[in-house]
Scaffold this motif. Structure first.
Motif, PDB file in Angstrom:
ATOM      1  N   MET A   1       0.822  -1.223   0.000  1.00 13.00           N
ATOM      2  CA  MET A   1       0.000   0.000   0.000  1.00 13.00           C
ATOM      3  C   MET A   1       0.849   1.263   0.000  1.00 13.00           C
ATOM      4  O   MET A   1       0.553   2.242  -0.654  1.00 13.00           O
ATOM      5  CB  MET A   1      -0.920   0.026   1.259  1.00 13.00           C
ATOM      6  N   GLU A   2       1.916   1.154   0.748  1.00 12.04           N
ATOM      7  CA  GLU A   2       2.868   2.260   0.836  1.00 12.04           C
ATOM      8  C   GLU A   2       3.334   2.660  -0.564  1.00 12.04           C
ATOM      9  O   GLU A   2       3.423   3.840  -0.919  1.00 12.04           O
ATOM     10  CB  GLU A   2       4.060   1.772   1.691  1.00 12.04           C
ATOM     11  N   GLN A   3       3.585   1.602  -1.350  1.00 11.43           N
ATOM     12  CA  GLN A   3       4.094   1.814  -2.713  1.00 11.43           C
ATOM     13  C   GLN A   3       3.074   2.548  -3.579  1.00 11.43           C
ATOM     14  O   GLN A   3       3.429   3.457  -4.325  1.00 11.43           O
ATOM     15  CB  GLN A   3       4.423   0.461  -3.338  1.00 11.43           C
ATOM     16  N   LEU A   5       0.741   4.562  -2.600  1.00 14.26           N
ATOM     17  CA  LEU A   5       0.712   5.963  -2.165  1.00 14.26           C
ATOM     18  C   LEU A   5       1.862   6.769  -2.787  1.00 14.26           C
ATOM     19  O   LEU A   5       1.674   7.890  -3.260  1.00 14.26           O
ATOM     20  CB  LEU A   5       0.817   6.045  -0.622  1.00 14.26           C
ATOM     21  N   GLN A   6       3.028   6.147  -2.786  1.00 10.61           N
ATOM     22  CA  GLN A   6       4.213   6.805  -3.376  1.00 10.61           C
ATOM     23  C   GLN A   6       4.010   7.066  -4.873  1.00 10.61           C
ATOM     24  O   GLN A   6       4.321   8.147  -5.382  1.00 10.61           O
ATOM     25  CB  GLN A   6       5.445   5.929  -3.175  1.00 10.61           C
ATOM     26  N   LYS A  54      -9.240  -1.032   3.909  1.00 12.93           N
ATOM     27  CA  LYS A  54      -8.602   0.226   3.442  1.00 12.93           C
ATOM     28  C   LYS A  54      -9.251   0.757   2.161  1.00 12.93           C
ATOM     29  O   LYS A  54      -8.879   1.823   1.655  1.00 12.93           O
ATOM     30  CB  LYS A  54      -7.097  -0.024   3.149  1.00 12.93           C
TER      31      LYS A  54
END
Ligand code: 2NL
Length: 343
Positions: A1-3, A5-6, A54
């Protein structure tokens, strides 16, 4: 998920920086980000990999991202079309066009047309002929003998290719051609340009314009000549003008005369234009010499005729008080535009 967002942040920054000057660049933006295989679609596709809890949060984020890209696209479109508009402003098609300067007839044409129309009302037809003539039509047929000064090399322009050819010195040559046709009666006027080998000055030029007239039928008399020319003068210069005929000499007419009109400037009192005589000469005329009729195959025992010739420049100078003949051929717009109002 972090990816994810990036990626969104990176793309947002990219989109923010995107600049376009041309509509092609805007279209490239659309294809790259908003097209069916565009990056927005691709990122949206990542929704399926987002954890259920999410999805709501990411759904909002992705939607915002999509709206951000679409807003940028609209802004790009706006800026390029308004750019084009500002270019187009310099080319306002609703403005009236540049003025086309309206020309006017040359004074010589005006006066020539006026002369023609007066004689047409009397039943004269217009005849025309070549400006390059042969010696016979210009001189011999017209009773101009071999040793006549008009035939001098100094007085006439000859064509070097053929010593028999020359530039006509009068439009009588057109009348000779009409007489040769043998169709009688003849009642014609011959307007046209003629040439003389003159030194150019205020009073002489190497070319000028003539209107000659010819009437041949049975029983044509000098009285017919006088009345025809008197009518012409009254139409041309007004009813108050007086005329007088003075005996003269031309090789092609017998008897011959010159016609004067009372001075238009001083009304006969005497001034510079009429050289203090009260009269100005306007044309030459006479009864057609029988030799001419014979030369052209017309029976001089049966037919008689009258002829006349006038210089259009001379009449125009009198009518408009023009002092220098050269003005007619210099094409000076300041001179020519003064005739705009004339018909
Ligand atoms: C002038 C004098 C004139 C003629 C021209 C003519 C023509 C034929 C037969 C007889 Cl075909 N005459 N023309 C006659 C007399 C005078 O012109 O001073 N012109 C400017």
């Amino acid at each position: 998920m972090e990816q994810l967002l990036q990626t969104i942040e990176k793309l947002k920054a990219e989109i923010k920086e995107f600049a376009a000057n041309k509509s092609e660049e805007v279209e490239a933006f659309r294809i790259k980000y908003l097209g069916t295989k565009g990056l927005v679609k691709e990122v949206m596709g990542e929704m399926k990999n987002v954890a259920v809890d999410k999805k709501r949060e990411f759904g909002q984020l992705l939607n915002e991202f999509k709206l951000f890209a679409e807003a940028k696209y609209e802004a790009l479109k706006q800026s390029t079309t308004s750019n084009q508009q500002s270019v187009d402003n310099t080319l306002d098609l609703s403005l009236p066009g540049d003025d086309l300067p309206l020309g006017s007839r040359h004074p010589i044409s005006l006066v020539r047309n006026q002369i023609i129309s007066i004689f047409q009302r009397l039943g004269f037809a217009v005849a025309e002929g070549p400006e390059i003539e042969d010696d016979w039509h210009n001189f011999t047929a017209l009773n101009l003998p071999e040793n006549h000064p008009a035939r001098d090399m100094q007085d006439t322009f000859y064509i070097s290719q053929n010593p028999d050819w020359l530039l006509r010195t009068h439009t009588s040559s057109v009348q000779v051609r009409e007489m040769q046709k043998g169709k009688l009666p003849i009642r014609i006027i011959c307007p046209g340009r003629v040439y003389r080998n003159e030194t150019i000055s205020a009073r002489a030029h190497c070319f000028f314009h003539q209107v000659e007239g010819l009437y041949i039928a049975e029983n044509v008399s000098f009285a017919d000549l006088k009345q025809t020319l008197y009518f012409f003068v009254q139409e041309m210069f007004g009813k108050d003008v007086k005329v007088r005929f003075r005996p003269s000499y031309f090789p092609f007419t017998e008897p011959s005369a010159e016609m004067d009109i009372s001075c238009l400037i001083c009304g006969g009192e005497g001034c510079n234009v009429c050289k203090k005589t009260g009269w100005v000469e306007i044309l030459g005329c006479g009864m057609v010499h029988p030799n001419l009729l014979d030369n052209c195959g017309i029976d001089s025992n049966k037919y008689t005729g009258f002829a006349f010739g006038m210089g259009v420049e001379r009449i125009t100078m009198l009518k408009y008080q023009i002092k220098d003949l050269r003005l007619f051929s210099e094409n000076d717009i300041r001179f020519l535009k003064q005739f705009t109002a004339a018909i």
